[in-house]
Design a protein around this motif. Structure first.
Motif, short mmCIF file in Angstrom:
data_model
loop_
_atom_site.label_atom_id
_atom_site.label_comp_id
_atom_site.label_asym_id
_atom_site.label_seq_id
_atom_site.Cartn_x
_atom_site.Cartn_y
_atom_site.Cartn_z
N TYR A 19 0.82 -1.21 0.00
CA TYR A 19 0.00 0.00 0.00
C TYR A 19 0.86 1.26 0.00
CZ TYR A 19 -3.03 3.71 1.73
OH TYR A 19 -3.68 4.91 1.90
N ARG A 20 1.81 1.33 0.89
CA ARG A 20 2.70 2.48 1.01
C ARG A 20 4.07 1.98 1.43
NH1 ARG A 20 0.37 7.68 2.55
NH2 ARG A 20 -1.05 8.23 0.90
N PRO A 21 5.13 2.74 1.16
CA PRO A 21 6.47 2.25 1.48
C PRO A 21 6.89 2.36 2.94
CG PRO A 21 6.61 4.37 0.37
CD PRO A 21 5.16 3.96 0.35
N ARG A 22 6.25 3.16 3.74
CA ARG A 22 6.67 3.34 5.13
C ARG A 22 6.49 2.04 5.92
NH1 ARG A 22 7.60 8.04 3.66
NH2 ARG A 22 6.89 10.06 4.33
N ALA A 23 7.37 1.81 6.88
CA ALA A 23 7.44 0.54 7.61
C ALA A 23 6.12 0.15 8.29
CB ALA A 23 8.55 0.60 8.66
N ALA A 24 5.41 1.09 8.84
CA ALA A 24 4.18 0.74 9.56
C ALA A 24 3.08 0.23 8.64
CB ALA A 24 3.66 1.94 10.36
N TYR A 25 3.21 0.47 7.34
CA TYR A 25 2.23 -0.03 6.36
C TYR A 25 2.55 -1.44 5.86
CZ TYR A 25 0.36 4.74 5.78
OH TYR A 25 -0.21 5.96 5.97
N LEU A 26 3.57 -2.06 6.41
CA LEU A 26 4.04 -3.35 5.92
C LEU A 26 2.93 -4.38 5.74
CD1 LEU A 26 6.39 -5.31 5.26
CD2 LEU A 26 6.54 -5.76 7.72
N HIS A 27 1.94 -4.37 6.59
CA HIS A 27 0.89 -5.39 6.56
C HIS A 27 -0.37 -4.95 5.84
CE1 HIS A 27 3.33 -7.93 9.10
NE2 HIS A 27 3.60 -6.86 9.82
N SER A 28 -0.28 -3.87 5.09
CA SER A 28 -1.41 -3.39 4.29
C SER A 28 -1.06 -3.51 2.81
CB SER A 28 -1.73 -1.93 4.62
OG SER A 28 -2.14 -1.81 5.97
N VAL A 29 -2.00 -4.00 2.03
CA VAL A 29 -1.81 -4.12 0.59
C VAL A 29 -2.93 -3.39 -0.13
CG1 VAL A 29 -0.57 -6.33 0.71
CG2 VAL A 29 -3.06 -6.32 0.44
N GLU A 30 -2.63 -2.96 -1.35
CA GLU A 30 -3.63 -2.37 -2.22
C GLU A 30 -3.94 -3.37 -3.32
OE1 GLU A 30 -4.29 1.41 -5.23
OE2 GLU A 30 -2.68 1.49 -3.76
N THR A 31 -5.22 -3.67 -3.49
CA THR A 31 -5.62 -4.63 -4.51
C THR A 31 -6.09 -3.92 -5.76
OG1 THR A 31 -7.87 -4.77 -3.63
CG2 THR A 31 -6.26 -6.37 -2.79
N THR A 32 -5.90 -4.59 -6.88
CA THR A 32 -6.28 -4.07 -8.19
C THR A 32 -6.88 -5.21 -8.99
OG1 THR A 32 -4.50 -2.45 -8.14
CG2 THR A 32 -5.40 -2.99 -10.30
N ILE A 33 -7.96 -4.91 -9.71
CA ILE A 33 -8.57 -5.92 -10.58
C ILE A 33 -9.08 -5.25 -11.84
CG2 ILE A 33 -10.79 -5.72 -9.38
CD1 ILE A 33 -11.17 -8.77 -10.01
N TYR A 34 -8.86 -5.91 -12.96
CA TYR A 34 -9.38 -5.46 -14.26
C TYR A 34 -9.87 -6.67 -15.03
CZ TYR A 34 -7.49 -0.78 -13.76
OH TYR A 34 -7.24 0.50 -13.32
N LEU A 35 -11.00 -6.49 -15.70
CA LEU A 35 -11.51 -7.50 -16.61
C LEU A 35 -11.47 -6.93 -18.03
CD1 LEU A 35 -14.70 -8.77 -14.74
CD2 LEU A 35 -12.41 -9.79 -14.76
N ALA A 36 -11.29 -7.81 -19.00
CA ALA A 36 -11.35 -7.37 -20.38
C ALA A 36 -12.71 -6.72 -20.63
CB ALA A 36 -11.13 -8.55 -21.33
N GLN A 37 -12.72 -5.68 -21.44
CA GLN A 37 -13.98 -5.01 -21.71
C GLN A 37 -14.96 -6.00 -22.30
OE1 GLN A 37 -12.80 -1.46 -23.88
NE2 GLN A 37 -12.27 -0.43 -21.98
N GLY A 38 -16.21 -5.94 -21.81
CA GLY A 38 -17.25 -6.86 -22.25
C GLY A 38 -17.32 -8.15 -21.46
N GLN A 39 -16.45 -8.32 -20.46
CA GLN A 39 -16.42 -9.57 -19.69
C GLN A 39 -17.09 -9.45 -18.32
OE1 GLN A 39 -15.34 -12.54 -20.80
NE2 GLN A 39 -14.95 -11.58 -22.77
N SER A 40 -17.59 -8.29 -17.97
CA SER A 40 -18.20 -8.15 -16.65
C SER A 40 -19.58 -8.81 -16.62
CB SER A 40 -18.30 -6.67 -16.27
OG SER A 40 -19.10 -5.98 -17.19
#
Length: 165
Positions: free
Chosen positions: A70-91
């Protein structure tokens, strides 16, 4: 089929992602991502011990999802940012749900404690998907992005990652 991505998928992932760059405010990137850069992004995430997955149908990549620090600072070590994309027309076919469920399952085997996702709003489909897999909206940042000559709000969503053991 859902599997780990590899740099060999970079061409297909870039082809899936770049229309979002060119045509939407869903991503805040202005410039298309080259195949080489996409391959480097995949490796960087996986080298950090985090999942980058692809959904494949008939040998074609129809979606991808990953988690990154999620962020580079040490206290953020256990937090992640998720990302998802589907091909257009696949939702609307359950692909996003299956891909996200697998991503979240994989995150249980990592040190991740919290998953965050940032969604340019309005985006009912993405908000609905995130809520369906257990994310909750925790706030909206007003007019923090600017693309195509308009200001864009970003919703912050959060989900706990439950570890077995």
């Amino acid at each position: 089929m859902i599997r780990d991505a590899s740099p060999a998928d970079a061409d297909a992932i870039a082809a899936l992602y770049n229309p979002y760059v060119r045509e939407t405010v869903i991503t805040f990137e202005y410039d298309e991502v080259s195949v080489e850069d996409m391959g480097a992004r995949i490796l960087k995430v996986q080298e950090q011990g985090l999942p980058w997955l692809v959904s494949v149908e008939a040998d074609a990549v129809v979606g991808f999802a990953y988690a990154a620090p999620y962020r580079p600072r040490a206290a953020y070590l256990h937090s992640v940012e998720t990302t998802i994309y589907l091909a257009q027309g696949q939702s609307g076919r359950g692909l996003g749900r299956a891909l996200y469920d697998e991503l979240l399952t994989r995150l249980e085997a990592t040190p991740a404690h919290t998953a965050l996702s940032l969604v340019a709003v309005p985006n009912d489909a993405s908000m609905g998907l995130h809520q369906a897999v257990g994310f909750r909206e925790v706030g909206v940042l007003r007019e923090v992005g600017r693309k195509f000559d308009r200001w864009i709000d970003v919703a912050y969503l959060q989900r706990d990652i439950h570890h077995s053991a």
